[in-house]
Design a protein around this motif. Sequence first.
Motif, mmCIF file in Angstrom:
data_model
loop_
_atom_site.group_PDB
_atom_site.id
_atom_site.type_symbol
_atom_site.label_atom_id
_atom_site.label_comp_id
_atom_site.label_asym_id
_atom_site.label_seq_id
_atom_site.Cartn_x
_atom_site.Cartn_y
_atom_site.Cartn_z
ATOM 1 N N LEU A 4 0.823 -1.202 0.000
ATOM 2 C CA LEU A 4 0.000 0.000 0.000
ATOM 3 C C LEU A 4 0.861 1.257 0.000
ATOM 4 O O LEU A 4 1.828 1.352 0.763
ATOM 5 N N ALA A 5 0.508 2.203 -0.842
ATOM 6 C CA ALA A 5 1.196 3.492 -0.845
ATOM 7 C C ALA A 5 0.828 4.277 0.409
ATOM 8 O O ALA A 5 -0.311 4.222 0.874
ATOM 9 N N PRO A 6 1.770 5.016 0.993
ATOM 10 C CA PRO A 6 1.469 5.795 2.199
ATOM 11 C C PRO A 6 0.413 6.861 1.950
ATOM 12 O O PRO A 6 0.320 7.431 0.865
ATOM 13 N N VAL A 7 -0.367 7.133 2.968
ATOM 14 C CA VAL A 7 -1.351 8.212 2.938
ATOM 15 C C VAL A 7 -0.989 9.177 4.061
ATOM 16 O O VAL A 7 -0.938 8.790 5.233
ATOM 17 N N ILE A 8 -0.726 10.440 3.703
ATOM 18 C CA ILE A 8 -0.229 11.416 4.668
ATOM 19 C C ILE A 8 -1.122 12.656 4.655
ATOM 20 O O ILE A 8 -1.420 13.192 3.581
ATOM 21 N N PRO A 9 -1.573 13.125 5.817
ATOM 22 C CA PRO A 9 -2.456 14.301 5.864
ATOM 23 C C PRO A 9 -1.810 15.518 5.221
ATOM 24 O O PRO A 9 -0.599 15.730 5.310
#
Length: 619
Positions: free
Chosen positions: A583-588
């Motif tokens: 999974l690709a990172p998800v960053i706010p």
Amino acid sequence: MPQIALPHRRPGRALSAAFASIGLVASALTVTSCSAGAGPDTPVGPSLAASGPAHTDVLFVGAHPDDEFPSLATFGQWGERQRPLSTGVVTITRGEGGGNAQGEQEGPELGMIRETEERRAVGRAGIRNVFYLDKPDFWYTLSAPLTAKVWNKPPRPSADTLSGLVRLIRATTPRKVVTMDPRPFKQHGGHQEAGRLAIEAFRLAGDEKAFPEQITKERYRPWTPSQLLAQNGGFTTGSVGAECARKQEKDERTGLPVIGYWTGTRSGRQNKTWAQIERDAARDYVTQGFGSLPATVDTPADKLPCEWFTVLADRGKPVSRPVREQSGLRPLYAEFRDWARGAGMPWLANDAQPDYPANPSTVVPEVDKAPDVDGVAGPGEYPGPELTLQQWEGAKCRDKSDCSATARFSRHGDDLYVMIRVTDDIKGYALDAAKDCKRHWRTDSVEIDLDPQGRSDDTSTTFKAGILPFTAHGGGPCAERDGDNRQGPAKNTAPGMTVASVVTDDPYTGYSVEAKIPLADLPAPVDPDRLTANVLLYDSDSQDRTGRTRLAWSPYGSAQADPYVWGTLRLPGYVPPPGRPALAPVIPQDAARSARSPASRDQAERTGVRADGRGPFPP
């Protein structure tokens, strides 16, 4: 919440796009007619300084509100010289991703609170102007490349933050630029990136070919400051008292000169030592827990230390030193070496990678029956070795009853089980599970970190779960993820995870935490021979939402954020199911905006320069 998905792996940024596009060679530096000719410590007064309401003699470049406060004693002294030096501050983010020891605000709302704290704090040293580049702050990372990716989210150009900083140097015409240490070990990635950007902007602001539209369209002039300094908080000689400021020192790794300013100097205007004024300023950062610092600095003046700065450039040119190449560099350090070469300061990479100790290792046994997740280690549930957590940061445990912990692992099928036993003597603050189950390090908690393939250079490709053993209103445990591939309550970010705890009472002597973590919740398929992990204990001993002591199974460096130090968990017999994706990172990406800040708008009206160096805000 708007978020950015980053690629699973990405090349290191060896050279900023701005350097590459204008073809600067490593040894080149353009010094324009606007550059200062003052020496390292020459007082700069009206006869030497540029004019204009935005001008400042010194410009500090940091990543977050409060990054400047360890240097306020120096900036305050400069402002009280016979020919005073004014100081301005550039803060790239408003610290929206940090903790909050005051309330439950987060995101842009927290960022606005932190701006208010910063303006109050720096005002104690006579600083009026604070410029914000409005970049998003996110969780604690040790990666400058990851930080750069987040700060320059497409469709913005990769040099967007650098462009804004170059513009601010041209707008404020400082003689000195002070920034943070850009070196990677045990350093916040935002701090590293702020230091890198300041070094690049110091060089580029005086070159008319760099961001030429700022000159041709916005009517700024090229400007090269005279001196570039970097905070060197880790430097110490053992010298204290007024003598420390008179010593000729040098940085052990780079050989660069290090200069000190004594915090025991008294302010002529405030009739206090600058150490005391700096403490007053630190206590303004209530959201960061600094309000719990003692109000009075009671250290005798002759025992007060200096604030130290490494001289990176002088008279507009880099201070050069011999280069010592390191072999066997890990990717994060190799990327820094390449950046330092491209920035024309290759010596900054001297000994940048520490001598990492051997990583711990353990075998996780497979059990025939799944453990009951009830906070109790039943017979046969955890037959593997007991792992002892050791001192990592903060106050040393007085004895085992003050703070100590052990951990055990086992596996059943595709699920990993963890049992952590904690001995503690003072119960920390109980956060509200419904509203505030996040940023677990503020109180008593445990953390479980997992790198599924043991190859991560930062935690964006890992799993990091924080567990609170108790919560407010008699609530039980709660779990969340922070600083990793996904963030938020475990029910959303790790839906298969379950936790339980048993907390002693009357008297309180500690707690146990048990967790089931499905390997399917990890951000990539698990390599049974390379899975790495860390288990951490945060011991608060307070009700003010601040930490006191930290323990870890693998306690070297920044144990919670450096996957290079985590220990290996070997899973004999485990085969991951086929087709499990990475999974690709998800960053706010939420950030407070200067256009919505009355203080920033008022400053822009007064100086004619808004946060990014452009003209005043539109109505």
